[in-house]
Design an enzyme around this catalytic site. Structure first.
Site, mmCIF file in Angstrom:
data_model
loop_
_atom_site.group_PDB
_atom_site.id
_atom_site.type_symbol
_atom_site.label_atom_id
_atom_site.label_comp_id
_atom_site.label_asym_id
_atom_site.label_seq_id
_atom_site.Cartn_x
_atom_site.Cartn_y
_atom_site.Cartn_z
ATOM 1 N N GLY A 94 0.788 -1.044 -0.110
ATOM 2 C CA GLY A 94 -0.106 0.056 0.045
ATOM 3 C C GLY A 94 0.683 1.234 0.044
ATOM 4 O O GLY A 94 0.692 2.152 0.744
ATOM 5 N N ALA A 95 1.885 1.405 -0.856
ATOM 6 C CA ALA A 95 2.761 2.176 -0.797
ATOM 7 C C ALA A 95 2.737 3.643 -1.882
ATOM 8 O O ALA A 95 3.456 4.291 -2.166
ATOM 9 C CB ALA A 95 4.171 2.038 -0.964
ATOM 10 N N SER B 64 -3.036 -1.532 -4.562
ATOM 11 C CA SER B 64 -3.898 -2.530 -5.202
ATOM 12 C C SER B 64 -4.789 -1.838 -6.369
ATOM 13 O O SER B 64 -4.546 -2.534 -7.319
ATOM 14 C CB SER B 64 -4.910 -2.710 -3.922
ATOM 15 O OG SER B 64 -6.213 -3.109 -4.273
ATOM 16 N N ASN C 113 1.738 -2.495 5.497
ATOM 17 C CA ASN C 113 1.242 -1.198 5.765
ATOM 18 C C ASN C 113 -0.290 -1.196 5.070
ATOM 19 O O ASN C 113 -1.049 -0.486 5.689
ATOM 20 C CB ASN C 113 2.028 -0.075 5.108
ATOM 21 C CG ASN C 113 1.249 1.142 5.133
ATOM 22 O OD1 ASN C 113 1.022 1.722 5.869
ATOM 23 N ND2 ASN C 113 0.521 1.561 3.711
ATOM 24 N N SER D 259 -2.435 -0.249 15.286
ATOM 25 C CA SER D 259 -3.243 1.108 15.220
ATOM 26 C C SER D 259 -3.519 1.081 16.904
ATOM 27 O O SER D 259 -3.690 0.132 17.596
ATOM 28 C CB SER D 259 -4.452 1.060 14.789
ATOM 29 O OG SER D 259 -5.364 2.012 15.083
ATOM 30 N N TYR E 88 -11.865 -3.584 12.799
ATOM 31 C CA TYR E 88 -10.684 -2.873 12.599
ATOM 32 C C TYR E 88 -9.798 -3.324 13.991
ATOM 33 O O TYR E 88 -8.606 -3.708 13.844
ATOM 34 C CB TYR E 88 -10.767 -1.478 12.296
ATOM 35 C CG TYR E 88 -9.649 -0.676 12.018
ATOM 36 C CD1 TYR E 88 -8.830 -0.629 10.875
ATOM 37 C CD2 TYR E 88 -8.787 0.052 13.010
ATOM 38 C CE1 TYR E 88 -7.728 -0.045 10.628
ATOM 39 C CE2 TYR E 88 -7.786 0.824 12.689
ATOM 40 C CZ TYR E 88 -7.420 1.000 11.481
ATOM 41 O OH TYR E 88 -6.166 1.535 11.031
ATOM 42 N N ALA F 197 -8.576 -6.720 14.147
ATOM 43 C CA ALA F 197 -7.486 -6.965 13.166
ATOM 44 C C ALA F 197 -6.089 -6.439 13.451
ATOM 45 O O ALA F 197 -4.952 -6.882 13.632
ATOM 46 C CB ALA F 197 -7.783 -6.393 11.675
ATOM 47 N N LYS F 198 -6.022 -5.218 14.139
ATOM 48 C CA LYS F 198 -5.004 -4.577 14.580
ATOM 49 C C LYS F 198 -4.452 -5.056 15.951
ATOM 50 O O LYS F 198 -3.224 -5.024 15.991
ATOM 51 C CB LYS F 198 -5.439 -3.021 14.934
ATOM 52 C CG LYS F 198 -5.634 -2.172 13.363
ATOM 53 C CD LYS F 198 -4.430 -2.254 12.381
ATOM 54 C CE LYS F 198 -4.579 -1.725 11.089
ATOM 55 N NZ LYS F 198 -3.333 -1.819 10.181
ATOM 56 N N ILE G 162 -3.604 10.122 12.183
ATOM 57 C CA ILE G 162 -2.667 10.598 11.237
ATOM 58 C C ILE G 162 -3.209 10.977 10.078
ATOM 59 O O ILE G 162 -4.286 10.529 9.555
ATOM 60 C CB ILE G 162 -1.766 9.298 10.785
ATOM 61 C CG1 ILE G 162 -1.012 8.548 12.115
ATOM 62 C CG2 ILE G 162 -0.574 10.022 9.815
ATOM 63 C CD1 ILE G 162 -0.290 9.140 12.998
HETATM 64 P P1 NAP Z 1 -4.760 5.253 3.285
HETATM 65 O O1 NAP Z 1 -4.176 6.658 3.013
HETATM 66 O O2 NAP Z 1 -6.335 4.951 3.434
HETATM 67 O O3 NAP Z 1 -4.128 4.287 2.484
HETATM 68 C C1 NAP Z 1 -4.461 2.920 2.323
HETATM 69 C C2 NAP Z 1 -3.242 2.106 1.735
HETATM 70 O O4 NAP Z 1 -3.521 0.846 1.737
HETATM 71 C C3 NAP Z 1 -3.108 2.489 0.196
HETATM 72 O O5 NAP Z 1 -1.986 2.657 -0.175
HETATM 73 C C4 NAP Z 1 -4.149 1.361 -0.544
HETATM 74 O O6 NAP Z 1 -3.752 0.998 -1.820
HETATM 75 C C5 NAP Z 1 -3.596 0.113 0.363
HETATM 76 N N1 NAP Z 1 -4.482 -0.979 0.385
HETATM 77 C C6 NAP Z 1 -5.675 -1.033 0.748
HETATM 78 N N2 NAP Z 1 -6.177 -2.383 0.323
HETATM 79 C C7 NAP Z 1 -5.381 -2.868 -0.013
HETATM 80 C C8 NAP Z 1 -5.198 -4.184 -0.528
HETATM 81 N N3 NAP Z 1 -6.304 -5.168 -0.559
HETATM 82 N N4 NAP Z 1 -3.763 -4.632 -1.259
HETATM 83 C C9 NAP Z 1 -3.072 -3.729 -1.306
HETATM 84 N N5 NAP Z 1 -2.861 -2.655 -0.925
HETATM 85 C C10 NAP Z 1 -4.002 -1.988 -0.163
HETATM 86 O O7 NAP Z 1 -4.337 4.685 4.776
HETATM 87 P P2 NAP Z 1 -3.115 5.202 5.807
HETATM 88 O O8 NAP Z 1 -3.822 6.178 6.551
HETATM 89 O O9 NAP Z 1 -1.873 5.525 4.983
HETATM 90 O O10 NAP Z 1 -2.915 3.826 6.665
HETATM 91 C C11 NAP Z 1 -1.800 2.934 6.263
HETATM 92 C C12 NAP Z 1 -1.611 1.963 7.407
HETATM 93 O O11 NAP Z 1 -1.714 2.690 8.717
HETATM 94 C C13 NAP Z 1 -2.967 0.987 7.647
HETATM 95 O O12 NAP Z 1 -2.854 -0.213 7.944
HETATM 96 C C14 NAP Z 1 -3.949 1.782 8.698
HETATM 97 O O13 NAP Z 1 -4.728 0.942 9.274
HETATM 98 C C15 NAP Z 1 -2.676 2.063 9.541
HETATM 99 N N6 NAP Z 1 -3.114 3.097 10.500
HETATM 100 C C16 NAP Z 1 -3.587 4.545 10.065
HETATM 101 C C17 NAP Z 1 -3.942 5.580 10.942
HETATM 102 C C18 NAP Z 1 -4.349 6.804 10.590
HETATM 103 O O14 NAP Z 1 -4.848 7.648 11.456
HETATM 104 N N7 NAP Z 1 -4.420 7.125 9.194
HETATM 105 C C19 NAP Z 1 -4.012 5.241 12.333
HETATM 106 C C20 NAP Z 1 -3.219 3.920 12.876
HETATM 107 C C21 NAP Z 1 -3.125 2.873 11.906
HETATM 108 P P3 NAP Z 1 -4.756 1.240 -3.059
HETATM 109 O O15 NAP Z 1 -4.854 2.628 -3.245
HETATM 110 O O16 NAP Z 1 -3.891 0.787 -4.337
HETATM 111 O O17 NAP Z 1 -5.870 0.582 -2.883
#
Ligand code: NAP
Length: 246
Positions: free
Chosen positions: A11-12, A36, A89, A141, A154, A157-158, A187
């Site tokens: 998910g980069a 994805s 990620n 998380s 969620y 999972a986390k 974030i």
């Molecule tokens: P985001 O901006 O919504 O991005 C999610 C990423 O995951 C995207 O790059 C997406 O890729 C990828 N993804 C989703 N489903 C996928 C799949 N089936 N296969 C491959 N890639 C997939 O989320 P983020 O905030 O950057 O979060 C990144 C990580 O940090 C996640 O695990 C999230 O749960 C965790 N986290 C985030 C926060 C927060 O406040 N933002 C807090 C705690 C934990 P595509 O666009 O290509 O689908």
């Protein structure tokens, strides 16, 4: 610091994953950029990494599908080499109150956030055991540490990510592989942008440092765990949350 290392970040294409891929490249790693659906964004991440003088490749795979993960690892091996640093990620949310949550909403989140990390750890773990070196960093998380209303899928999972991290840390420690987790708080990414204003204000009020985290706050912690400076740390979860979890 990470010269000669090959990293795979799931998910980069955007958010925390992109920032982490760039940070690892900044420290010297070559990076496989998984996505994805966000092909263009992933290709943009690749261009940004190449501009830093590192090798990079974009690899499409839905991490919830085992066959996609297997193909992704094959492609990375053929283009960059075997993975030294895996960052799990990729993640999604499907928020709903538990009593209203459908089994589809539950399963989608478990399949992507938990099973996806399981598939990738299995595949990376094999090569890392052979090499007697590896770094695995899983995104958990604060919801997995403390629980959060409206996120039973969620949270499961986390919290599961933290359990898997401890399990694999014990299984692979004797082979020179460390496995750790980072648990972000709130974030600034697409994931949180989707929240209603009222919820955002309520969450902000719970953060002692008084601001949302930025993706680079998380990327820095991941890069530290990927480095040799963290060689004696395994099975841990570092909370990067502005004090929200205190
Ligand atoms: P985001 O901006 O919504 O991005 C999610 C990423 O995951 C995207 O790059 C997406 O890729 C990828 N993804 C989703 N489903 C996928 C799949 N089936 N296969 C491959 N890639 C997939 O989320 P983020 O905030 O950057 O979060 C990144 C990580 O940090 C996640 O695990 C999230 O749960 C965790 N986290 C985030 C926060 C927060 O406040 N933002 C807090 C705690 C934990 P595509 O666009 O290509 O689908």
């Amino acid at each position: 610091m990470l010269e000669g290392r090959i990293a795979l970040v799931t998910g980069a294409g955007r958010g925390i994953g992109r920032e982490t891929a760039l940070k690892l490249a900044g420290y010297g790693a070559d990076v496989a950029v998984n996505y994805s659906g966000s092909k263009e964004k992933a290709e943009e991440t690749v261009r940004m990494i190449r501009a830093l003088g590192r090798r990079a490749v974009a690899v499409q795979a839905d991490v919830s599908k085992q066959e996609d993960c297997e193909r992704m690892f094959r492609e990375v091996k053929e283009t960059l080499g075997t993975v030294d640093i895996l960052v799990n990620n990729a993640g999604i949310t499907r928020d709903n109150l538990a009593v209203r949550m459908s089994s589809e909403e539950f399963e989608q989140v478990i399949d992507t956030n938990l099973k996806g990390a399981f598939f990738c750890m299995k595949l990376a773990g094999r090569d890392m055991m052979k090499k007697r070196y590896g770094r695995i960093i899983n995104l958990s998380s604060i919801s997995g540490v403390r629980g959060n209303a409206g996120q039973m899928n969620y949270c499961a999972a986390k919290a599961g990510i933290i359990g898997m991290t401890k399990c694999l840390a014990k299984e692979l420690a004797s082979r020179g592989v460390t496995v750790n987790a980072v648990a972000p708080g709130y974030i600034d990414t697409d994931m949180t942008a989707a929240l209603p204003e009222k919820v955002k204000e309520a969450v902000l009020a719970q953060i002692p440092l008084g601001r949302m985290g930025q993706p680079k706050d998380i990327a820095e912690a991941v890069a530290f765990l990927a480095s040799d400076r963290a060689a004696y740390i395994t099975g841990q979860t570092i909370q990067v949350d502005g004090g929200m979890g205190i």
